[in-house]
Design a protein around this motif. Structure first.
Motif, PDB file in Angstrom:
ATOM      1  N   ALA A   1       0.785  -1.930   0.076  1.00  0.00           N
ATOM      2  CA  ALA A   1       0.055  -0.320   0.006  1.00  0.00           C
ATOM      3  C   ALA A   1       1.146   0.924   0.140  1.00  0.00           C
ATOM      4  N   GLY A   2       2.785   1.015  -0.274  1.00  0.00           N
ATOM      5  CA  GLY A   2       2.952   2.482   0.254  1.00  0.00           C
ATOM      6  C   GLY A   2       4.106   2.180   1.556  1.00  0.00           C
ATOM      7  N   VAL A   3       5.262   3.541   1.079  1.00  0.00           N
ATOM      8  CA  VAL A   3       5.442   3.537   2.365  1.00  0.00           C
ATOM      9  C   VAL A   3       5.665   3.164   3.381  1.00  0.00           C
ATOM     10  N   ASN A   4       5.449   2.949   4.055  1.00  0.00           N
ATOM     11  CA  ASN A   4       5.241   2.735   5.442  1.00  0.00           C
ATOM     12  C   ASN A   4       4.319   3.036   6.501  1.00  0.00           C
ATOM     13  N   SER A   5       2.999   2.252   5.312  1.00  0.00           N
ATOM     14  CA  SER A   5       1.829   2.427   5.234  1.00  0.00           C
ATOM     15  C   SER A   5       1.059   1.532   6.192  1.00  0.00           C
ATOM     16  N   THR A   6       0.462   1.580   7.093  1.00  0.00           N
ATOM     17  CA  THR A   6      -0.413   0.538   8.465  1.00  0.00           C
ATOM     18  C   THR A   6      -1.006  -0.862   7.555  1.00  0.00           C
ATOM     19  N   ALA A   7      -1.335  -0.480   6.542  1.00  0.00           N
ATOM     20  CA  ALA A   7      -2.229  -1.458   5.872  1.00  0.00           C
ATOM     21  C   ALA A   7      -1.497  -2.244   5.014  1.00  0.00           C
ATOM     22  N   ASP A   8      -0.177  -2.190   5.002  1.00  0.00           N
ATOM     23  CA  ASP A   8       1.130  -3.546   5.083  1.00  0.00           C
ATOM     24  C   ASP A   8       1.342  -4.409   6.486  1.00  0.00           C
ATOM     25  N   GLN A   9       0.138  -3.611   7.388  1.00  0.00           N
ATOM     26  CA  GLN A   9       0.210  -4.436   9.358  1.00  0.00           C
ATOM     27  C   GLN A   9      -1.481  -5.167   9.178  1.00  0.00           C
ATOM     28  N   GLU A  10      -1.930  -4.546   7.991  1.00  0.00           N
ATOM     29  CA  GLU A  10      -3.261  -5.070   8.506  1.00  0.00           C
ATOM     30  C   GLU A  10      -4.220  -4.874   7.377  1.00  0.00           C
ATOM     31  N   TYR A  11      -5.206  -5.304   6.787  1.00  0.00           N
ATOM     32  CA  TYR A  11      -6.125  -5.447   5.654  1.00  0.00           C
ATOM     33  C   TYR A  11      -6.856  -4.045   5.599  1.00  0.00           C
ATOM     34  N   GLU A  12      -7.087  -3.156   5.224  1.00  0.00           N
ATOM     35  CA  GLU A  12      -7.636  -2.018   4.675  1.00  0.00           C
ATOM     36  C   GLU A  12      -7.826  -2.030   3.719  1.00  0.00           C
ATOM     37  N   ALA A  13      -9.078  -2.139   3.265  1.00  0.00           N
ATOM     38  CA  ALA A  13      -9.690  -2.193   2.059  1.00  0.00           C
ATOM     39  C   ALA A  13      -9.656  -1.269   1.090  1.00  0.00           C
ATOM     40  N   GLY A  14      -9.602   0.186   1.741  1.00  0.00           N
ATOM     41  CA  GLY A  14      -9.772   1.066   1.095  1.00  0.00           C
ATOM     42  C   GLY A  14      -8.414   1.193   0.554  1.00  0.00           C
TER      43      GLY A  14
ATOM     44  N   GLY B   1       0.585  -0.797  -7.958  1.00  0.00           N
ATOM     45  CA  GLY B   1       0.949  -1.263  -7.273  1.00  0.00           C
ATOM     46  C   GLY B   1       2.298  -1.770  -8.007  1.00  0.00           C
ATOM     47  N   ALA B   2       2.882  -1.214  -9.582  1.00  0.00           N
ATOM     48  CA  ALA B   2       3.614  -2.031  -9.870  1.00  0.00           C
ATOM     49  C   ALA B   2       5.178  -1.362  -9.528  1.00  0.00           C
ATOM     50  N   ASN B   3       5.225  -0.812  -8.465  1.00  0.00           N
ATOM     51  CA  ASN B   3       6.630  -0.328  -8.008  1.00  0.00           C
ATOM     52  C   ASN B   3       7.049  -0.502  -6.565  1.00  0.00           C
ATOM     53  N   GLU B   4       5.429  -1.595  -6.101  1.00  0.00           N
ATOM     54  CA  GLU B   4       5.272  -1.852  -4.504  1.00  0.00           C
ATOM     55  C   GLU B   4       4.963  -3.311  -4.308  1.00  0.00           C
TER      56      GLU B   4
ATOM     57  N   ASP C   1      -3.096  -0.266  22.399  1.00  0.00           N
ATOM     58  CA  ASP C   1      -2.753  -1.820  21.515  1.00  0.00           C
ATOM     59  C   ASP C   1      -1.305  -0.370  21.862  1.00  0.00           C
ATOM     60  N   LEU C   2      -0.198  -1.293  20.584  1.00  0.00           N
ATOM     61  CA  LEU C   2       0.457  -0.683  19.971  1.00  0.00           C
ATOM     62  C   LEU C   2       0.103   0.214  18.597  1.00  0.00           C
ATOM     63  N   PHE C   3      -0.708   0.884  17.859  1.00  0.00           N
ATOM     64  CA  PHE C   3      -1.389   1.546  16.798  1.00  0.00           C
ATOM     65  C   PHE C   3      -1.019   2.559  16.175  1.00  0.00           C
ATOM     66  N   GLY C   4      -0.422   3.563  17.940  1.00  0.00           N
ATOM     67  CA  GLY C   4      -0.353   4.445  17.416  1.00  0.00           C
ATOM     68  C   GLY C   4       0.078   5.101  16.822  1.00  0.00           C
ATOM     69  N   THR C   5       1.292   6.325  16.873  1.00  0.00           N
ATOM     70  CA  THR C   5       2.127   6.483  16.126  1.00  0.00           C
ATOM     71  C   THR C   5       3.181   5.628  15.730  1.00  0.00           C
ATOM     72  N   SER C   6       3.091   5.260  14.364  1.00  0.00           N
ATOM     73  CA  SER C   6       4.525   4.982  14.128  1.00  0.00           C
ATOM     74  C   SER C   6       5.688   4.843  14.726  1.00  0.00           C
ATOM     75  N   GLY C   7       6.445   4.108  14.999  1.00  0.00           N
ATOM     76  CA  GLY C   7       8.008   3.975  15.270  1.00  0.00           C
ATOM     77  C   GLY C   7       9.050   4.285  14.632  1.00  0.00           C
TER      78      GLY C   7
ATOM     79  N   ASN D   1       5.578  -7.202  -3.449  1.00  0.00           N
ATOM     80  CA  ASN D   1       6.396  -8.432  -3.159  1.00  0.00           C
ATOM     81  C   ASN D   1       6.768  -8.291  -1.292  1.00  0.00           C
ATOM     82  N   GLN D   2       6.267  -7.032  -0.629  1.00  0.00           N
ATOM     83  CA  GLN D   2       6.132  -6.692   0.011  1.00  0.00           C
ATOM     84  C   GLN D   2       5.886  -8.129   1.866  1.00  0.00           C
ATOM     85  N   ILE D   3       7.654  -7.972   2.347  1.00  0.00           N
ATOM     86  CA  ILE D   3       7.380  -8.391   3.607  1.00  0.00           C
ATOM     87  C   ILE D   3       7.578  -7.465   4.758  1.00  0.00           C
TER      88      ILE D   3
END
Length: 425
Positions: free
Chosen positions: A88-101, A110-113, A146-152, A115-117
């Motif tokens: 979903a892009g650089v440091n997006s929380t959508a890579d840590q959880e499914y966000e439909a939008g 997603g051409a440039n993004e 939980d720890l989904f506040g400001t990203s570290g 096979n993200q791990i």
């Protein structure tokens, strides 16, 4: 729009070829999570007729010295390891959880993004619950983070910030504070390793004042909840009203039968645009939503869960996938018809091994003139296998297939594999 049957058939073939076989049910802002939270917080209304006798400390709780207050601490630590075929892009929380939008759409989605791990422990949480007997019944409080506040910074410490999930108190039938919206039924959420859950989930935690009362077959509740108008403008930008003036009114009716537990939910709210920079500078309309949820036991351990909602003001209650209203080029404020649906089945292979299959979709009938970037529909399918070697631990793997389409007709797909280890305390 693709027909749902053909898409689910394709998903089913992919699942079968992966060798998972036929499986089963439910979600993740709660399984053991829901079970853990229910054990911790109970129903968000305490018995108004509870006696003033001192509460006995239950398992996992302790009492303050010279106090009748019982305190319970709990939570869990969870590691998620996630592979996504599109990011979903650089440091997006959508890579840590499914966000439909956040599923990329368009010819080069997603051409440039690719096979993200991602590995993260942000779903880990801590709760504190208290119970104090009073002459008016039990006074309860519940705090959860939980720890989904400001990203570290992922370069060194991954020092993610704490986020408030729940913060409320109860006395008798009255609840005041932040918790699940009364318009939802968390008990009907399917169990997924993915923290985001199915696409068509009605979900919000917000400040409210709620009254809950029993009736012959269950309980009913009515609440005034925090309002927030999120409106799409003609150029596709999103506007949030500066001055929402009327609380959202939400209510539900719950009842239990030998065939399962069900909830009928309703919502009435005012949607506003109140900015001179928007084409409709002072427009407001009333909207509604209705829904039904259910948890149906099947056999000794299995269950099916479903959720169906319809209305013209579901908006941000769809985890922000839909706008609450749409402003057209003439300055009119439109409330499009919207619906969501989720169906899940959970099957226990044995006492420690279970699977969930969860299918979900949502759709908005956006009016002519809506910006092409505004979300129109999405579908998701989750399939998992979860092993609990002991009751305090879940180890699992999950496959997610999801799709998003916007008003212009552009669409995109996401495939994801996730492995998780969860330890409760």
């Amino acid at each position: 729009m693709h027909s749902l049957p053909s898409r689910w058939h394709a998903v089913g073939l992919a699942i079968a070829s992966a060798g998972f076989g036929l499986v089963t049910q439910a979600n993740a802002d709660e399984l053991r999570v829901a079970q853990q939270e229910k054990r911790a917080e109970g129903s968000p209304s305490h018995d108004a007729n509870a006696s003033g006798a001192a509460l006995a400390a239950t398992k996992g709780s302790f009492k303050l010295t010279d106090s009748d207050t019982a305190i319970t601490l709990g939570g869990y630590v969870k590691l998620d390891a996630i592979y996504s075929d599109k990011s979903a892009g650089v440091n997006s929380t959508a890579d840590q959880e499914y966000e439909a939008g956040a599923v990329p759409v368009g010819p080069n989605a997603g051409a440039n993004e690719r096979n993200q791990i991602k590995l993260h422990a942000r779903q880990s949480r801590l709760f504190l619950k208290t119970d104090t007997p009073t002459s008016s019944g039990t006074l309860g409080t519940y705090l959860e983070f939980d720890l989904f506040g400001t990203s570290g910074n992922e370069s060194v410490s991954n020092s993610n910030g704490l986020r408030v999930r729940h913060a409320y108190g109860t006395l008798g039938h009255l609840l005041a504070g932040q918790t699940w919206t009364t318009f939802s039924d968390p008990a009907a959420y399917p169990e997924t390793l993915d923290f985001g859950g199915p696409a068509g989930e009605i979900f919000s935690r917000q400040a409210q004042v709620r009254w809950t009362s029993p009736w012959a077959a269950g309980q009913w509740a009515i609440a005034l909840e925090n309002p927030e108008s999120v409106v799409s403008l003609p150029d596709g930008t999103v506007f949030r009203a500066d001055d929402d003036r009327v609380p959202d009114l939400a209510a539900n009716l719950q009842w239990s039968t030998p065939l399962g537990k069900y909830t009928l939910a309703g919502l009435v709210r005012e949607l506003r645009v109140d900015s001179a920079s928007a084409p409709a500078s002072q427009a407001a309309k009333w909207g509604y939503g209705i829904g039904v949820n259910g948890v149906v036991p099947i056999g000794t351990l299995d269950d099916a869960r479903f959720s169906l909602y319809q209305g013209n003001a579901l908006g941000r209650y769809t985890v922000g996938f839909f706008s609450d209203a749409i402003v057209d080029t003439g300055g009119g404020l439109s409330l499009p018809n919207q619906w969501t649906a989720a169906l899940a089945y959970r099957h226990y292979w044995n006492a420690t091994l279970r699977s969930t299959l969860a299918l979900s979709a949502l759709h908005s009938s956006n009016p002519a003139g809506t910006a092409g970037s505004v979300n129109k529909e999405a579908q998701s399918a989750h399939l998992n296998l979860i092993w609990s070697p002991v009751k305090q631990a879940n180890l699992g793997v999950e496959f997610l297939h999801a799709r998003r389409e916007v008003t212009s007709g552009d669409s995109g797909d996401l495939n994801r594999v996730q492995a998780s280890a969860q330890y409760f305390f």
